[in-house]
Scaffold this motif. Sequence first.
Motif, short mmCIF file in Angstrom:
data_model
loop_
_atom_site.label_atom_id
_atom_site.label_comp_id
_atom_site.label_asym_id
_atom_site.label_seq_id
_atom_site.Cartn_x
_atom_site.Cartn_y
_atom_site.Cartn_z
N LEU A 200 5.86 -21.32 -18.82
CA LEU A 200 4.74 -21.50 -17.63
C LEU A 200 3.68 -22.27 -18.15
N GLY A 201 3.27 -21.71 -19.44
CA GLY A 201 2.07 -22.48 -20.01
C GLY A 201 2.40 -24.06 -20.28
N LEU B 184 -0.90 -24.05 -22.42
CA LEU B 184 -1.36 -24.43 -21.41
C LEU B 184 -2.71 -25.07 -21.62
N LEU B 185 -3.44 -25.06 -22.52
CA LEU B 185 -4.56 -25.68 -22.64
C LEU B 185 -4.65 -26.81 -23.64
N ARG B 186 -3.35 -27.10 -24.25
CA ARG B 186 -3.16 -28.07 -25.28
C ARG B 186 -3.94 -29.46 -24.75
N ASN C 260 0.29 -27.09 -18.08
CA ASN C 260 -0.53 -28.09 -19.01
C ASN C 260 -0.20 -29.20 -18.30
N THR C 261 0.99 -29.54 -18.07
CA THR C 261 1.25 -30.83 -17.34
C THR C 261 0.36 -31.06 -16.18
N LEU C 262 0.31 -29.92 -15.22
CA LEU C 262 -0.33 -29.91 -13.94
C LEU C 262 -1.79 -30.15 -14.28
N LEU C 263 -2.26 -29.50 -15.17
CA LEU C 263 -3.83 -29.42 -15.47
C LEU C 263 -4.44 -30.76 -16.01
N ARG D 219 -7.56 -18.34 -14.00
CA ARG D 219 -7.45 -18.93 -12.52
C ARG D 219 -5.77 -19.41 -12.63
N TYR D 220 -5.31 -19.86 -13.36
CA TYR D 220 -4.10 -20.26 -13.57
C TYR D 220 -3.17 -19.20 -13.51
N TRP D 221 -3.38 -18.32 -14.46
CA TRP D 221 -2.32 -16.93 -14.45
C TRP D 221 -2.56 -16.27 -13.34
N GLU D 222 -3.86 -16.19 -12.53
CA GLU D 222 -3.87 -15.52 -11.46
C GLU D 222 -3.15 -16.02 -10.31
N ALA D 223 -2.87 -17.50 -10.34
CA ALA D 223 -2.28 -18.17 -9.24
C ALA D 223 -0.64 -18.01 -9.70
N VAL D 224 -0.23 -18.08 -10.89
CA VAL D 224 1.19 -17.56 -11.07
C VAL D 224 1.58 -16.27 -10.49
#
Length: 376
Positions: free
Chosen positions: A292-293, A235-237, A297-300, A252-257
């Motif tokens: 999902l991670g 996710l954070l790569r 990562n692409t979205l972030l 925040r990302y995982w809570e959105a998922v």
Amino acid sequence: MSSRTAARTTHGTTSAGFEYTFPAIRGVQAGREFYTSMCPLRLIPRIFLFDDEELAPEVRAQRVLNKGRLPSLARYLLDNPDDYVFSALTASVDGDIQFDAMTDQGMGMRVGQIRIPMDARFVINDGQHRRAAIELALSERPELGDETIAVVFFHDAGLERCQQMFADLNRHAVRPARSIGVLYDHRDPQAGLARLLSLRCTVFKGYVDMERSTLSAKSGKLFTLSSIYNANHALLRDLDLPGEEACDLAQRYWEAVDTLIPEWGMVRRRDLLAREVRKDFIHSHGLALHALGRVGNTLLRESTDEAVWASRLKPVGDVDWSRTNTDWEGRAIVGGRVSKSHQNTVLTTNYLRRHLELSLSTEEQQLEDAYLRGEV
């Protein structure tokens, strides 16, 4: 005896009549004496010299050195000069070992020094990669040579005995579960982030197995710490965020998922059992979290604005995560079991990218084409 590791002087001249002397404690195993000593690191490469890599396996007493492991081992030593730990080497000595006890009776009979001729031959039964990493580290930081490592010396009783010692020393070796490695690793920031999220993120709190990397059928947990570690790493790569900011964004990302996968919330509300969710769905498995991670990562990387990436993420709610979904066969499920292989992780990521209308990388597209042709 060409399969053995020879001891020589540093200048290559004859060593007849000269001895190595080590402080030692004498012990007995299976009726055989052995000696535990401490050796300066600088002496290790001089005593244990490899000369058997080209020999057939049946005529050497060790596996071939895996040189790919050495840079990381040496770097561990160099990066943690005040906090590294190397376990003892185990060696057999093809030559005389003279033990001189401190006293003739009592506990002093077990403590003294050993004297080994310099022309004796040494066989590493356990620790050849540590030995090679020490040599590599010393070439960069010679001052480490004053430090010591424990060495356990046995009498060499021939090739067959040395091979048996190698087999016995490795017979019951069990690599610890990845989760407990993450739990106890205080050097890796990603490990610290995974631990923190498992304790404070609503999605994970109370439902993470901190020790095991594979959950039993009856486990009341949904996730493993190792799967959270891998998912956050993906996710954070390349986002290059400070620790607290990275943790906050991941939470925040995982809570959105979580809002898009209702079964996770149902487990927390006690409407479903964790084991039922793991049995019927794949979204709590490490494979799915990793995928999902990757898409996260692409979205972030496109935008860290939550309003933007959260909106782009919403199609995840339309994914059929049930095991009965035939789309998962060969992509996430192989032979009736969820597969965590790199290939299946990529194929599962591709499936999610299609739902989120995200493009595939070259590697992902190649693997997707091969999957669609039935070649994987």
